[in-house]
Design an enzyme around this catalytic site. Structure first.
Site, PDB file in Angstrom:
ATOM      1  N   GLU A 150      10.551   2.355   0.035  1.00 35.66           N
ATOM      2  CA  GLU A 150      10.035   3.713   0.216  1.00 35.66           C
ATOM      3  C   GLU A 150      11.187   4.722   0.056  1.00 35.66           C
ATOM      4  O   GLU A 150      10.972   5.850  -0.381  1.00 35.66           O
ATOM      5  CB  GLU A 150       9.364   3.869   1.594  1.00 35.66           C
ATOM      6  CG  GLU A 150       8.393   5.043   1.643  1.00 35.66           C
ATOM      7  CD  GLU A 150       7.595   5.133   2.952  1.00 35.66           C
ATOM      8  OE1 GLU A 150       8.195   5.419   3.989  1.00 35.66           O
ATOM      9  OE2 GLU A 150       6.362   4.942   2.911  1.00 35.66           O
ATOM     10  N   GLU A 153      -5.124   6.248   9.101  1.00 33.11           N
ATOM     11  CA  GLU A 153      -5.306   4.938   9.740  1.00 33.11           C
ATOM     12  C   GLU A 153      -5.104   5.054  11.252  1.00 33.11           C
ATOM     13  O   GLU A 153      -5.896   4.552  12.059  1.00 33.11           O
ATOM     14  CB  GLU A 153      -4.287   3.924   9.198  1.00 33.11           C
ATOM     15  CG  GLU A 153      -4.517   3.485   7.777  1.00 33.11           C
ATOM     16  CD  GLU A 153      -3.816   4.368   6.755  1.00 33.11           C
ATOM     17  OE1 GLU A 153      -3.553   5.561   7.051  1.00 33.11           O
ATOM     18  OE2 GLU A 153      -3.565   3.873   5.645  1.00 33.11           O
ATOM     19  N   HIS A 167      10.316 -24.348   1.094  1.00 38.61           N
ATOM     20  CA  HIS A 167       9.205 -25.224   0.717  1.00 38.61           C
ATOM     21  C   HIS A 167       8.102 -24.456   0.024  1.00 38.61           C
ATOM     22  O   HIS A 167       6.962 -24.922  -0.064  1.00 38.61           O
ATOM     23  CB  HIS A 167       8.680 -25.950   1.955  1.00 38.61           C
ATOM     24  CG  HIS A 167       9.734 -26.824   2.563  1.00 38.61           C
ATOM     25  ND1 HIS A 167       9.949 -28.119   2.148  1.00 38.61           N
ATOM     26  CD2 HIS A 167      10.676 -26.557   3.494  1.00 38.61           C
ATOM     27  CE1 HIS A 167      10.966 -28.628   2.833  1.00 38.61           C
ATOM     28  NE2 HIS A 167      11.429 -27.693   3.652  1.00 38.61           N
ATOM     29  N   GLY A 192      10.240   8.589   8.949  1.00 43.89           N
ATOM     30  CA  GLY A 192       9.401   7.562   9.575  1.00 43.89           C
ATOM     31  C   GLY A 192      10.046   6.184   9.540  1.00 43.89           C
ATOM     32  O   GLY A 192      10.063   5.461  10.543  1.00 43.89           O
ATOM     33  N   ARG A 193      10.625   5.827   8.409  1.00 44.56           N
ATOM     34  CA  ARG A 193      11.207   4.482   8.270  1.00 44.56           C
ATOM     35  C   ARG A 193      12.564   4.369   8.957  1.00 44.56           C
ATOM     36  O   ARG A 193      13.194   3.321   8.933  1.00 44.56           O
ATOM     37  CB  ARG A 193      11.279   4.079   6.798  1.00 44.56           C
ATOM     38  CG  ARG A 193      11.976   5.080   5.891  1.00 44.56           C
ATOM     39  CD  ARG A 193      11.717   4.795   4.419  1.00 44.56           C
ATOM     40  NE  ARG A 193      12.217   5.833   3.539  1.00 44.56           N
ATOM     41  CZ  ARG A 193      11.556   6.923   3.201  1.00 44.56           C
ATOM     42  NH1 ARG A 193      10.347   7.137   3.688  1.00 44.56           N
ATOM     43  NH2 ARG A 193      12.073   7.796   2.362  1.00 44.56           N
ATOM     44  N   LYS A 216       4.486   9.942  13.527  1.00 51.95           N
ATOM     45  CA  LYS A 216       5.382  11.092  13.380  1.00 51.95           C
ATOM     46  C   LYS A 216       4.564  12.372  13.189  1.00 51.95           C
ATOM     47  O   LYS A 216       4.795  13.371  13.838  1.00 51.95           O
ATOM     48  CB  LYS A 216       6.325  10.854  12.193  1.00 51.95           C
ATOM     49  CG  LYS A 216       7.246  12.016  11.922  1.00 51.95           C
ATOM     50  CD  LYS A 216       8.212  11.726  10.789  1.00 51.95           C
ATOM     51  CE  LYS A 216       8.931  13.028  10.411  1.00 51.95           C
ATOM     52  NZ  LYS A 216       9.884  12.872   9.329  1.00 51.95           N
ATOM     53  N   LYS A 252      -3.720   8.664  -0.855  1.00 58.64           N
ATOM     54  CA  LYS A 252      -4.349   9.208   0.361  1.00 58.64           C
ATOM     55  C   LYS A 252      -5.423  10.222  -0.021  1.00 58.64           C
ATOM     56  O   LYS A 252      -6.519  10.236   0.544  1.00 58.64           O
ATOM     57  CB  LYS A 252      -3.302   9.916   1.239  1.00 58.64           C
ATOM     58  CG  LYS A 252      -2.280   9.002   1.886  1.00 58.64           C
ATOM     59  CD  LYS A 252      -1.360   9.825   2.812  1.00 58.64           C
ATOM     60  CE  LYS A 252      -0.181   9.017   3.313  1.00 58.64           C
ATOM     61  NZ  LYS A 252       0.804   9.798   4.051  1.00 58.64           N
TER      62      LYS A 252
HETATM   63  O1  F6P Z   1       2.357   7.025   4.073  1.00 57.82           O
HETATM   64  C1  F6P Z   1       3.703   6.730   4.285  1.00 57.82           C
HETATM   65  C2  F6P Z   1       4.165   7.191   5.628  1.00 57.82           C
HETATM   66  O2  F6P Z   1       4.277   8.575   5.647  1.00 57.82           O
HETATM   67  C3  F6P Z   1       5.469   6.540   6.036  1.00 57.82           C
HETATM   68  O3  F6P Z   1       6.578   7.162   5.486  1.00 57.82           O
HETATM   69  C4  F6P Z   1       5.393   6.596   7.517  1.00 57.82           C
HETATM   70  O4  F6P Z   1       6.294   5.730   8.142  1.00 57.82           O
HETATM   71  C5  F6P Z   1       3.943   6.214   7.730  1.00 57.82           C
HETATM   72  O5  F6P Z   1       3.260   6.812   6.658  1.00 57.82           O
HETATM   73  C6  F6P Z   1       3.356   6.632   9.034  1.00 57.82           C
HETATM   74  O6  F6P Z   1       3.416   8.014   9.216  1.00 57.82           O
HETATM   75  P1  F6P Z   1       3.201   8.663  10.630  1.00 57.82           P
HETATM   76  O7  F6P Z   1       4.238   8.133  11.540  1.00 57.82           O
HETATM   77  O8  F6P Z   1       3.308  10.143  10.422  1.00 57.82           O
HETATM   78  O9  F6P Z   1       1.821   8.279  11.105  1.00 57.82           O
END
Ligand code: F6P
Length: 517
Positions: A346, A209, A377, A260-261, A203, A486
Site C-alpha cells: 500500500e 466495512e 511443504h 493507517g498502516r 482512523k 469503494k
Molecule cells: O482502504 C484502505 C485504507 O484506507 C487503509 O489505508 C486503512 O488502513 C484502512 O483502509 C482502514 O481505514 P480506517 O482506519 O480509516 O477505517
C-alpha cells in the site's frame, strides 16, 4: 519540503546499470564467498534487537557502494530528516508523517513542528494505557472484539498473536475486519454482552466495512440485553466527533499524521496493550524507538533499514525480481506476512512519482509468505527450482518460548538448511534433481521474541519501505489506489436488489445477474 531526486535521474543509476551488465547479472554467491573471506562480516550487521545477514544476497561491495552513492544523490538522508522533523512529506494529502513520534520518549528532543504533538502523544498514550490496565483488572470482561480493517486490524491482530506469551490469561481477543457477515456472526455466536468489550478501530470512522460491522455489533449488544454502551464500546479514531455521533463516548484519538498502516503504535494498538499490559506496550514502543534512532543516526553504510531498502531497489530495478517472500520461522509470527503486505504494497505500489509523473521503472514487489516450515511443504519447490528467482527472507528466533524437547533445533535447522540449499544448489544428478542454487536470501535473527524485538523489526521494515520509496521518488504515504473500488461498490450495492444493469459493462452486468435474486 526536502524533495528527493528520482533515482533514474541520478548519476549512480547509470553506473548501476553498467555494473549490472558487466558483473551483476552473472554474480554467483558461491564464488563470492570463496573470493571474500570477510563476506559474512561485511554483509551482516547488528541493529537494535535484530541481527541481519545479507551476505546471501546477490550483491558485492562495489554494488553496495554504488547503491549508497545513489541514496546520497537522491537525498535519502534529507528526506528521512524531513520526515522526523514533521515536514509534510505526504505531499498529496499535505500531511506530516510522524508515526516515529508515537514511540519517542516523552523527553525526546523535538523540533518546532513536533513539540506539541509529542505532548499530545504522551497524554493520549497515558490515558489509553490507564484504560487498558483498568480493563485488564476487570475480570467480568472476558472477550475483546476489535472491529477494524487494514491498518486498524492487521497490526493489532499480528502483534497480539506474536506476543501471546506476554499476555495475561483470562481474556480472549477476536478480530473482525471483513464486511462478510459470516465473520462477525461467527464471533458473536460465542459471546455474552456483559462480558464483551467492543473496540471500534477506524482512523477515519467512515470505512464502510467497519461502520457496517460496528452497527451490527451495537445492534447485537442491545438486542442481547446490553445497556451500558459506554462501558462496552470504545472507539480508536482520529474522528472523535463521528464516534460520539455513533454513540460511543469512550474514545482514544490519534492524528492525521499517522498513516493507517503505521498506526499500531497509536490508540489503534489498544488491543495489544490490553493483551500485554502497559509495560509490555511501552516495551514494544521502546524497541521501535531504538530502531528509529538507528535509522536516524547510523551512517548509511551501517544503517540496516537503508541497506535493506537499497537491496530492494537493486533487486526490483536491476535484477527485475517482481516478488519477495518472507518466511517467519516462529508460528506466533504467522500474521507478519499479511501485516507487511499492507505496509509495503500500500505504501510503494505506485505508478507515478510524488509530482504525479509516470515512472519508467518498477516499484513495490509483491510480498507474500507463510511461516516456516509450512511453506517448505507447499511453495518452496518453486523457490528452489522454478524459473523465476524470488528473494526469500527468513526470520528466526534463537530462544524458544516452550520446552517441548527437540522441536526448536529442528525448526532452526530447517531455516538454516533452506537458506543454504537456495544458495549452494546441487548440480550433480541432472535434470529434475538439479538445484540451480545462487538464489538469494536475507536472514534475520532475534534472540527472543520480545515486545522490543517485534517493535524493532516492524520499525526496521517501515524504514526500509521508506528507503525504497524515497529513491523511487514516490509518496509512500497516500493510497489513492483504494478509492475507485469503494466508489463503484456503492453504485453496485443497490443494483443487487433492483437488478438495474444500466451503464454496466457486459461482464459486470452478467455477474450481477448471477448474484442477485
Ligand atoms: O482502504 C484502505 C485504507 O484506507 C487503509 O489505508 C486503512 O488502513 C484502512 O483502509 C482502514 O481505514 P480506517 O482506519 O480509516 O477505517
Amino acid at each position: 519540503m526536502a524533495m528527493t531526486l528520482r533515482c533514474d535521474r541520478a548519476p549512480a543509476w547509470a553506473q548501476l546499470q553498467s555494473a549490472f551488465e558487466t558483473a551483476g547479472r552473472q554474480f554467483d554467491l558461491r564464488h563470492a564467498f570463496v573470493d571474500d573471506a570477510g563476506r559474512f562480516e561485511r554483509f551482516s550487521q547488528e541493529a537494535p534487537f535484530v541481527f541481519a545477514d545479507l551476505s546471501k544476497g546477490l550483491i558485492d561491495a562495489r554494488t553496495e557502494e554504488l547503491l549508497l552513492k545513489l541514496a546520497r544523490e537522491c537525498g535519502l538522508e534529507a528526506h528521512r530528516d524531513a520526515m522526523f522533523a514533521g515536514e509534510h512529506i505526504n505531499n498529496t494529502e499535505d500531511r506530516a508523517v510522524l508515526h516515529t513520534l508515537l514511540r519517542a520518549p516523552a523527553d525526546a528532543p523535538t523540533g518546532p513542528k513536533t513539540a506539541s504533538e509529542l505532548r499530545e502523544v504522551h497524554a493520549t498514550l497515558d490515558a489509553m494505557l490507564a484504560y487498558a490496565e483498568k480493563v485488564r483488572a476487570d475480570h467480568t470482561i472476558t472477550d475483546v472484539v476489535n472491529i477494524g480493517i487494514g491498518g486498524s486490524d492487521l497490526g493489532p491482530q499480528m502483534a497480539v498473536l506474536a506476543l501471546a506469551e506476554f499476555a495475561a490469561p483470562g481474556k480472549r481477543f477476536h478480530f473482525v475486519s471483513n464486511v462478510d457477515g459470516h465473520e462477525l456472526a461467527g464471533v458473536l455466536q460465542g459471546l455474552a454482552p456483559e462480558h464483551t468489550l467492543f473496540l471500534i478501530a477506524s482512523k477515519t470512522f467512515t470505512t464502510a466495512e467497519t461502520m457496517t460491522n460496528a452497527q451490527s455489533a451495537k445492534r447485537w449488544y442491545e438486542q442481547s440485553g446490553g445497556t451500558d454502551i459506554a462501558g462496552h464500546f470504545a472507539a480508536l479514531t482520529t474522528n472523535v466527533e463521528a464516534a460520539k455521533k455513533f454513540g460511543i463516548d469512550t474514545t482514544f484519538g490519534f492524528w492525521d499524521w499517522v498513516g493507517g498502516r503505521y498506526s499500531l503504535w497509536s490508540a489503534i494498538g489498544l488491543p495489544i496493550a490490553l493483551a500485554i499490559g502497559a509495560d509490555g506496550f511501552r516495551r514494544l514502543l521502546a524497541g521501535a524507538h531504538a530502531m528509529d534512532e538507528h535509522f536516524r543516526t547510523a551512517p548509511l553504510e551501517r544503517n540496516l533499514p537503508a541497506r535493506l531498502g537499497l537491496l530492494d531497489v537493486w533487486y526490483r530495478n536491476f535484477h527485475r525480481f517482481t516478488s519477495r517472500s518472507i518466511a517467519p520461522y516462529h508460528s506466533a509470527l504467522k500474521r507478519v506476512p499479511a501485516y507487511l503486505q499492507q505496509l509495503e504494497m500500500e505504501s510503494n505500489g505506485k505508478q507515478v512519482d510524488a509530482s504525479g509523473k509516470p515512472l519508467a521503472f518498477g516499484t513495490s514487489p509483491v510480498l507474500w509468505g507463510e511461516p516456516g516450515t509450512n511453506g517448505q511443504h507447499a511453495y518452496f519447490q518453486m523457490l528452489h527450482q522454478g524459473t523465476d528467482v524470488t528473494p526469500l527472507e527468513f526470520v528466526a528466533v534463537r530462544d524458544a518460548s516452550h520446552d517441548l524437547e527437540g522441536h526448536h533445533p529442528k525448526l532452526l535447522a530447517n531455516a538454516l538448511a533452506q537458506a543454504q540449499a537456495l544458495m549452494v544448489g546441487k548440480l550433480d544428478e541432472g535434470g529434475h534433481k538439479n538445484f540451480p542454487g545462487n538464489r538469494p536470501s536475507t536472514f534475520f535473527v532475534f534472540e527472543k521474541l520480545t515486545p522490543e524485538a517485534l517493535g524493532a523489526f516492524l520499525a526496521m521494515y517501515e524504514h526500509r519501505v521508506f528507503t525504497s520509496g524515497a529513491l523511487w521518488g514516490i509518496n509512500s504515504f497516500d493510497q489513492w489506489g483504494v478509492e475507485l473500488g469503494k466508489v463503484l461498490a456503492k453504485d453496485i450495492e443497490p443494483r443487487l436488489a433492483s437488478g438495474d444493469i444500466t451503464g454496466l459493462d457486459a461482464s459486470t452486468a452478467g455477474l450481477l445477474k448471477r448474484l442477485s435474486r
